[in-house]
Scaffold this motif. Structure first.
Motif, short mmCIF file in Angstrom:
data_model
loop_
_atom_site.label_atom_id
_atom_site.label_comp_id
_atom_site.label_asym_id
_atom_site.label_seq_id
_atom_site.Cartn_x
_atom_site.Cartn_y
_atom_site.Cartn_z
N PHE A 151 61.04 29.98 24.45
CA PHE A 151 62.10 30.68 22.88
C PHE A 151 63.49 31.05 23.73
O PHE A 151 64.69 30.82 23.46
N MET A 152 63.71 31.68 25.18
CA MET A 152 64.94 32.23 26.00
C MET A 152 65.78 31.10 26.25
O MET A 152 66.42 30.68 26.57
N PHE A 153 64.30 29.75 26.84
CA PHE A 153 64.74 28.61 27.38
C PHE A 153 65.26 27.31 26.40
O PHE A 153 66.62 26.67 26.49
N GLN A 154 65.26 27.42 25.36
CA GLN A 154 65.37 27.04 24.59
C GLN A 154 66.70 27.00 23.43
O GLN A 154 67.73 26.37 23.46
N LYS A 155 66.85 28.62 23.93
CA LYS A 155 68.41 28.88 22.98
C LYS A 155 69.82 28.41 24.41
O LYS A 155 70.53 28.26 23.94
N TYR A 156 69.11 28.24 25.28
CA TYR A 156 69.93 28.08 26.53
C TYR A 156 70.35 27.12 26.29
O TYR A 156 72.05 26.88 26.48
N GLN A 173 72.20 34.45 13.42
CA GLN A 173 73.50 33.82 14.24
C GLN A 173 73.20 34.33 15.59
O GLN A 173 74.14 33.52 16.51
N GLU A 174 72.43 35.34 16.06
CA GLU A 174 72.72 35.73 17.68
C GLU A 174 71.73 35.13 17.88
O GLU A 174 71.23 34.64 19.04
N TRP A 175 70.41 34.75 17.84
CA TRP A 175 69.16 34.83 18.06
C TRP A 175 68.85 32.73 17.88
O TRP A 175 68.23 32.58 18.53
#
Length: 222
Positions: free
Chosen positions: A133-138, A204-206
């Motif tokens: 989840f964090m990887f795809q956001k980045y 908006q944030e996540w």
């Protein structure tokens, strides 16, 4: 796919190896080698022709059996047997991961592995969901313009990779062809609703890159 022109560069002796019993060549390659040898004037006896055709047929049957086995491994083996273990289905995990981030899917898979006493796999599944989840956001926020409405939008592909990753973990970590009863949808629904609430308040944030957010944005604007 077998390139017949490549095989034509081989010597007759090399092509003869394609017709030997126990070779590892695919049936199409064996057929092509047989035809090239005939083109070069190699005369096969009826017995040799029959042996070659039997070899090709056996290879085709072995390929079909191997393909069927692979399909069986990836299938959900849901049963009504009351003695069977209860697990969340792969389809439930896949759908929840595609529409509501990999996190709810990884939690469901985590619980499956705990029931199966696959503790290392369970924590790996949970870690994969959170880290992906964090990887795809980045990746999406750093390298792509995800505002496009095209069906080829990059976020769709990246999100699908996360969902498929959980599916692969499920297949590798679960005993092959394990019959099980499908668990209740109550927890998956609760997890998805909880994720939807987070999306609604923190999109908006996540979650700004998530396709599901578009529907929420339209709802908020209406």
């Amino acid at each position: 796919m077998v390139n017949k022109n490549v095989l034509r560069k081989f010597s007759n002796k090399e092509l003869e190896a394609y017709l030997k019993e126990g070779n590892r060549f695919v049936p199409e390659a064996v057929q092509a080698a047989f035809e090239i040898l005939e083109e070069r004037g190699r005369v096969f006896s009826e017995q040799e022709k029959m042996a070659a055709q039997q070899l090709i047929q056996h290879k085709k049957e072995a390929e079909e059996a191997r393909h069927a086995e692979e399909v069986e491994v990836w299938k959900d083996h849901i049963t009504e047997d009351p003695e069977a273990i209860t697990l969340y289905s792969r389809m439930t995990i896949l759908v929840s991961s595609l529409f509501f981030t990999p996190i709810p899917g990884s939690i469901l898979l985590f619980l499956n592995f705990i029931k199966l006493k696959k503790y290392l796999a369970s924590f790996f599944a949970l870690a994969f969901g959170l880290l992906f989840f964090m990887f795809q956001k980045y990746v999406l926020l750093s390298h792509f313009d995800f505002g496009t409405s095209s069906r080829y939008s990059p976020e769709i592909g990246v999100i699908a990779v996360g969902a498929l990753g959980l599916l692969v973990i499920s297949v590798l970590g679960t005993p092959k062809k394990l019959p099980y009863r499908a668990a209740s949808y109550i927890l998956p629904v609760i997890l998805c609703i909880g994720t939807a609430v987070l999306i609604y308040f923190y999109f908006q944030e996540w979650f700004s890159f998530y396709p599901f957010v578009r529907a929420i944005q339209l709802f908020r604007q209406s």
